[in-house]
Design a protein around this motif. Structure first.
Motif: not given
Ligand SMILES: [Zn+2]
Length: 301
Positions: A263-282
Protein backbone atom coordinates in the motif's frame (compact mmCIF):
# COMPACT_ATOMS: atom_id res chain seq x y z
CA UNK A 1 -12.67 3.96 -9.28
CA UNK A 2 -13.08 4.41 -13.01
CA UNK A 3 -9.79 5.00 -14.74
CA UNK A 4 -9.29 8.14 -16.77
CA UNK A 5 -9.73 6.28 -20.01
CA UNK A 6 -13.15 5.01 -18.86
CA UNK A 7 -14.28 8.58 -18.26
CA UNK A 8 -12.72 9.57 -21.56
CA UNK A 9 -14.73 6.91 -23.37
CA UNK A 10 -17.89 7.95 -21.53
CA UNK A 11 -17.32 11.58 -22.52
CA UNK A 12 -16.60 10.59 -26.10
CA UNK A 13 -19.79 8.53 -26.30
CA UNK A 14 -21.82 11.38 -24.83
CA UNK A 15 -20.23 13.83 -27.26
CA UNK A 16 -21.07 11.58 -30.19
CA UNK A 17 -24.70 11.10 -29.14
CA UNK A 18 -25.76 14.48 -27.77
CA UNK A 19 -22.95 16.85 -28.81
CA UNK A 20 -24.30 19.62 -31.01
CA UNK A 21 -27.91 18.70 -30.11
CA UNK A 22 -30.54 20.81 -28.41
CA UNK A 23 -31.65 19.72 -24.94
CA UNK A 24 -35.36 18.84 -24.96
CA UNK A 25 -35.62 17.62 -21.40
CA UNK A 26 -33.71 17.88 -18.15
CA UNK A 27 -34.37 16.11 -14.87
CA UNK A 28 -32.35 15.86 -11.72
CA UNK A 29 -32.60 14.31 -8.29
CA UNK A 30 -30.03 16.73 -6.90
CA UNK A 31 -31.45 19.82 -5.24
CA UNK A 32 -28.44 21.98 -6.01
CA UNK A 33 -28.75 21.30 -9.73
CA UNK A 34 -32.54 21.68 -9.67
CA UNK A 35 -32.23 25.15 -8.18
CA UNK A 36 -29.87 26.33 -10.90
CA UNK A 37 -32.09 24.72 -13.53
CA UNK A 38 -35.09 26.66 -12.17
CA UNK A 39 -33.23 29.95 -12.55
CA UNK A 40 -31.40 29.19 -15.78
CA UNK A 41 -33.14 26.28 -17.53
CA UNK A 42 -31.06 23.72 -19.37
CA UNK A 43 -33.85 22.91 -21.83
CA UNK A 44 -33.39 24.79 -25.08
CA UNK A 45 -29.63 25.05 -24.77
CA UNK A 46 -27.31 23.23 -27.11
CA UNK A 47 -24.78 20.69 -25.84
CA UNK A 48 -21.66 22.39 -27.15
CA UNK A 49 -19.18 19.74 -26.10
CA UNK A 50 -18.57 16.96 -23.62
CA UNK A 51 -15.08 16.72 -22.29
CA UNK A 52 -13.15 14.56 -19.87
CA UNK A 53 -10.50 16.04 -17.67
CA UNK A 54 -8.87 13.20 -15.87
CA UNK A 55 -11.65 11.73 -13.78
CA UNK A 56 -14.05 14.62 -14.27
CA UNK A 57 -16.65 14.77 -17.00
CA UNK A 58 -17.73 18.24 -18.14
CA UNK A 59 -20.80 18.99 -20.25
CA UNK A 60 -20.73 22.44 -21.80
CA UNK A 61 -24.11 23.96 -22.68
CA UNK A 62 -24.61 27.04 -24.81
CA UNK A 63 -25.07 30.26 -22.84
CA UNK A 64 -22.18 29.65 -20.45
CA UNK A 65 -23.49 26.77 -18.35
CA UNK A 66 -21.25 23.83 -17.52
CA UNK A 67 -22.32 20.64 -15.76
CA UNK A 68 -19.33 19.22 -13.92
CA UNK A 69 -19.52 15.65 -12.66
CA UNK A 70 -17.13 13.37 -10.83
CA UNK A 71 -17.91 9.66 -10.70
CA UNK A 72 -15.92 8.71 -7.58
CA UNK A 73 -16.43 4.98 -7.00
CA UNK A 74 -20.03 4.51 -7.95
CA UNK A 75 -21.18 6.93 -10.63
CA UNK A 76 -21.75 6.23 -14.31
CA UNK A 77 -23.27 7.81 -17.39
CA UNK A 78 -25.59 5.69 -19.55
CA UNK A 79 -26.92 6.47 -23.00
CA UNK A 80 -30.35 5.27 -24.05
CA UNK A 81 -32.42 5.72 -27.15
CA UNK A 82 -35.56 7.64 -26.34
CA UNK A 83 -38.01 5.25 -24.71
CA UNK A 84 -35.45 2.51 -24.12
CA UNK A 85 -35.58 0.79 -20.73
CA UNK A 86 -32.93 1.91 -18.23
CA UNK A 87 -30.57 -0.68 -16.82
CA UNK A 88 -30.61 0.88 -13.38
CA UNK A 89 -33.42 1.83 -11.06
CA UNK A 90 -34.93 5.29 -11.18
CA UNK A 91 -33.95 5.83 -7.57
CA UNK A 92 -30.30 5.92 -8.63
CA UNK A 93 -30.89 8.53 -11.32
CA UNK A 94 -29.24 11.85 -10.53
CA UNK A 95 -29.33 13.63 -13.89
CA UNK A 96 -31.14 13.07 -17.18
CA UNK A 97 -30.35 15.08 -20.30
CA UNK A 98 -32.74 14.44 -23.19
CA UNK A 99 -32.33 15.33 -26.82
CA UNK A 100 -34.56 14.38 -29.75
CA UNK A 101 -33.03 10.90 -30.03
CA UNK A 102 -31.17 10.20 -26.81
CA UNK A 103 -31.40 10.16 -23.05
CA UNK A 104 -28.10 10.57 -21.21
CA UNK A 105 -28.64 9.34 -17.66
CA UNK A 106 -26.18 9.89 -14.85
CA UNK A 107 -26.61 7.24 -12.14
CA UNK A 108 -25.24 7.49 -8.59
CA UNK A 109 -23.16 10.51 -9.47
CA UNK A 110 -21.98 11.81 -6.11
CA UNK A 111 -20.43 15.08 -7.26
CA UNK A 112 -22.35 17.22 -9.75
CA UNK A 113 -22.53 20.97 -9.99
CA UNK A 114 -23.25 23.71 -12.46
CA UNK A 115 -20.63 26.27 -13.28
CA UNK A 116 -20.03 29.20 -15.55
CA UNK A 117 -16.66 29.40 -17.26
CA UNK A 118 -15.66 31.95 -14.63
CA UNK A 119 -16.81 30.01 -11.55
CA UNK A 120 -15.18 26.86 -12.91
CA UNK A 121 -11.91 28.75 -13.23
CA UNK A 122 -12.20 29.95 -9.62
CA UNK A 123 -13.54 26.71 -8.15
CA UNK A 124 -11.34 25.15 -5.53
CA UNK A 125 -13.31 21.93 -5.50
CA UNK A 126 -12.80 21.17 -9.16
CA UNK A 127 -9.06 20.78 -9.30
CA UNK A 128 -7.03 22.61 -11.84
CA UNK A 129 -6.09 19.56 -13.76
CA UNK A 130 -2.79 18.88 -15.40
CA UNK A 131 -2.74 18.26 -19.12
CA UNK A 132 -4.94 15.30 -20.09
CA UNK A 133 -2.78 12.50 -21.42
CA UNK A 134 -5.48 11.60 -23.94
CA UNK A 135 -6.06 15.09 -25.29
CA UNK A 136 -4.89 15.79 -28.83
CA UNK A 137 -2.67 18.62 -27.71
CA UNK A 138 -0.77 16.44 -25.22
CA UNK A 139 2.90 15.88 -26.05
CA UNK A 140 5.56 13.83 -24.27
CA UNK A 141 7.94 16.81 -23.88
CA UNK A 142 5.06 18.87 -22.48
CA UNK A 143 4.26 16.12 -19.98
CA UNK A 144 7.91 15.89 -18.95
CA UNK A 145 8.10 19.64 -18.32
CA UNK A 146 5.02 19.35 -16.12
CA UNK A 147 6.44 16.42 -14.16
CA UNK A 148 9.87 18.01 -13.78
CA UNK A 149 8.26 21.20 -12.45
CA UNK A 150 6.36 19.21 -9.87
CA UNK A 151 9.52 17.29 -8.94
CA UNK A 152 11.40 20.52 -8.22
CA UNK A 153 8.73 21.61 -5.75
CA UNK A 154 8.10 18.13 -4.31
CA UNK A 155 11.45 16.34 -4.40
CA UNK A 156 10.40 13.76 -1.80
CA UNK A 157 7.11 12.78 -3.46
CA UNK A 158 7.10 9.16 -4.61
CA UNK A 159 6.80 8.68 -8.35
CA UNK A 160 3.79 6.33 -8.24
CA UNK A 161 1.88 8.76 -6.01
CA UNK A 162 2.71 11.56 -8.45
CA UNK A 163 1.38 9.47 -11.35
CA UNK A 164 -2.01 9.39 -9.60
CA UNK A 165 -1.98 13.14 -8.96
CA UNK A 166 -4.42 14.53 -11.53
CA UNK A 167 -2.99 18.02 -11.09
CA UNK A 168 0.32 16.90 -12.55
CA UNK A 169 -0.92 14.71 -15.41
CA UNK A 170 -4.62 13.96 -15.79
CA UNK A 171 -5.89 10.52 -16.67
CA UNK A 172 -3.89 7.79 -14.95
CA UNK A 173 -5.60 5.55 -12.41
CA UNK A 174 -4.30 2.92 -10.06
CA UNK A 175 -3.88 0.16 -12.65
CA UNK A 176 -1.93 2.30 -15.09
CA UNK A 177 0.20 3.65 -12.26
CA UNK A 178 1.80 0.26 -11.58
CA UNK A 179 1.89 -0.77 -15.24
CA UNK A 180 3.57 2.43 -16.41
CA UNK A 181 6.22 2.31 -13.66
CA UNK A 182 6.96 -1.31 -14.57
CA UNK A 183 7.24 -0.62 -18.29
CA UNK A 184 9.59 2.29 -17.59
CA UNK A 185 11.61 0.08 -15.17
CA UNK A 186 11.25 2.64 -12.41
CA UNK A 187 10.72 1.58 -8.79
CA UNK A 188 7.35 3.09 -7.80
CA UNK A 189 8.61 4.24 -4.38
CA UNK A 190 11.53 6.31 -5.69
CA UNK A 191 11.38 9.98 -4.69
CA UNK A 192 11.04 12.45 -7.53
CA UNK A 193 14.54 13.85 -6.93
CA UNK A 194 16.02 10.54 -8.12
CA UNK A 195 14.01 10.31 -11.33
CA UNK A 196 16.17 11.26 -14.31
CA UNK A 197 14.88 13.31 -17.27
CA UNK A 198 15.28 10.23 -19.44
CA UNK A 199 13.13 8.20 -17.02
CA UNK A 200 10.48 10.90 -16.96
CA UNK A 201 10.40 10.84 -20.73
CA UNK A 202 9.98 7.05 -20.71
CA UNK A 203 7.22 7.23 -18.10
CA UNK A 204 5.24 9.87 -19.95
CA UNK A 205 5.72 8.14 -23.29
CA UNK A 206 4.54 4.78 -21.93
CA UNK A 207 1.60 6.41 -20.14
CA UNK A 208 0.43 8.01 -23.37
CA UNK A 209 0.91 4.85 -25.44
CA UNK A 210 -0.89 2.57 -22.96
CA UNK A 211 -3.83 4.92 -22.57
CA UNK A 212 -4.20 5.57 -26.29
CA UNK A 213 -4.01 1.85 -27.08
CA UNK A 214 -6.74 1.09 -24.59
CA UNK A 215 -9.02 3.80 -25.89
CA UNK A 216 -8.76 2.28 -29.35
CA UNK A 217 -8.86 -1.40 -28.41
CA UNK A 218 -10.32 -1.43 -24.94
CA UNK A 219 -13.76 -2.81 -24.48
CA UNK A 220 -15.54 -1.88 -21.29
CA UNK A 221 -13.21 -1.31 -18.38
CA UNK A 222 -10.55 -3.79 -19.45
CA UNK A 223 -7.05 -2.46 -19.60
CA UNK A 224 -4.46 -4.38 -21.60
CA UNK A 225 -0.77 -3.72 -21.26
CA UNK A 226 0.52 -7.26 -21.74
CA UNK A 227 -0.46 -9.48 -24.63
CA UNK A 228 2.52 -11.84 -24.72
CA UNK A 229 0.58 -14.87 -23.57
CA UNK A 230 -0.89 -15.97 -26.88
CA UNK A 231 -2.30 -19.18 -25.44
CA UNK A 232 -5.12 -17.21 -23.96
CA UNK A 233 -6.59 -15.10 -26.70
CA UNK A 234 -10.16 -15.45 -25.52
CA UNK A 235 -11.81 -14.27 -22.33
CA UNK A 236 -8.55 -13.48 -20.58
CA UNK A 237 -8.65 -12.84 -16.88
CA UNK A 238 -7.82 -9.31 -15.98
CA UNK A 239 -4.49 -10.24 -14.43
CA UNK A 240 -3.44 -12.11 -17.56
CA UNK A 241 -3.58 -8.88 -19.55
CA UNK A 242 -1.31 -6.90 -17.26
CA UNK A 243 2.40 -6.92 -16.39
CA UNK A 244 2.25 -6.57 -12.61
CA UNK A 245 -1.09 -5.21 -11.38
CA UNK A 246 -2.91 -7.78 -9.24
CA UNK A 247 -0.07 -10.29 -9.61
CA UNK A 248 1.73 -10.19 -6.25
CA UNK A 249 3.39 -13.50 -5.44
CA UNK A 250 3.50 -14.52 -9.09
CA UNK A 251 6.49 -14.59 -11.41
CA UNK A 252 7.47 -11.41 -13.21
CA UNK A 253 6.69 -11.90 -16.89
CA UNK A 254 10.03 -10.38 -17.84
CA UNK A 255 12.56 -11.78 -15.34
CA UNK A 256 10.80 -14.43 -13.25
CA UNK A 257 11.32 -12.67 -9.90
CA UNK A 258 8.37 -12.47 -7.50
CA UNK A 259 6.02 -9.54 -8.07
CA UNK A 260 5.44 -7.53 -4.87
CA UNK A 261 2.56 -5.45 -3.58
CA UNK A 262 2.47 -2.70 -0.99
CA UNK A 263 0.00 0.00 0.00
CA UNK A 264 1.35 3.41 -0.91
CA UNK A 265 0.64 7.06 -0.21
CA UNK A 266 -1.92 8.79 2.00
CA UNK A 267 -4.74 6.98 0.28
CA UNK A 268 -3.03 3.60 0.74
CA UNK A 269 -3.53 2.54 -2.85
CA UNK A 270 -2.10 -0.85 -3.87
CA UNK A 271 1.15 -0.64 -5.78
CA UNK A 272 2.60 -3.64 -7.62
CA UNK A 273 6.16 -3.94 -8.82
CA UNK A 274 9.03 -6.27 -9.67
CA UNK A 275 12.02 -5.63 -7.38
CA UNK A 276 14.43 -6.94 -10.05
CA UNK A 277 13.12 -5.04 -13.09
CA UNK A 278 12.47 -1.91 -11.03
CA UNK A 279 15.53 -1.64 -8.79
CA UNK A 280 15.69 0.62 -5.77
CA UNK A 281 18.24 3.44 -6.18
CA UNK A 282 17.79 5.61 -3.09
CA UNK A 283 20.22 5.58 -0.11
CA UNK A 284 17.84 4.05 2.41
CA UNK A 285 16.40 0.57 2.65
CA UNK A 286 14.47 -0.70 -0.35
CA UNK A 287 10.72 -0.82 0.27
CA UNK A 288 9.53 -4.29 1.14
CA UNK A 289 6.38 -5.64 -0.38
CA UNK A 290 3.78 -8.08 0.71
CA UNK A 291 3.50 -11.39 -1.09
CA UNK A 292 0.27 -13.27 -1.19
CA UNK A 293 0.67 -17.00 -0.67
CA UNK A 294 0.16 -18.46 -4.11
CA UNK A 295 -1.12 -21.96 -4.57
CA UNK A 296 1.25 -24.14 -6.53
CA UNK A 297 -1.02 -24.57 -9.53
CA UNK A 298 -1.33 -20.82 -9.91
CA UNK A 299 2.38 -20.37 -10.35
CA UNK A 300 3.51 -20.04 -13.95
CA UNK A 301 -0.03 -20.50 -15.14
ZN1 LIG B 1 11.05 -8.57 -13.30
Amino acid sequence: MPEGDTIYRAARALQKAIGGKVVTGFETGLAKLARVNDDTPVVGRMVEKVESRGKWCLLFFSGDLILVTHMLMSGSWHLYRTGERWQMGRSRMRVVIRTADWEAVGFNIPVAEFHTARSLERSSQVPKLGPDILSESFTVPGGVVRMAGYARENPDAEIAVVLLNQRVLAGLGNVYKSEVAFAAEVNPFRPMRTITPREMELIVDVAQRYMKANVVDGKGDGIVTYSGNRRTTHAMDREERLWVYGRQGQECRRCGATVMMRKQGEQARSTYWCPECQPWVEDGEAPVGRVRIVRRREIGR
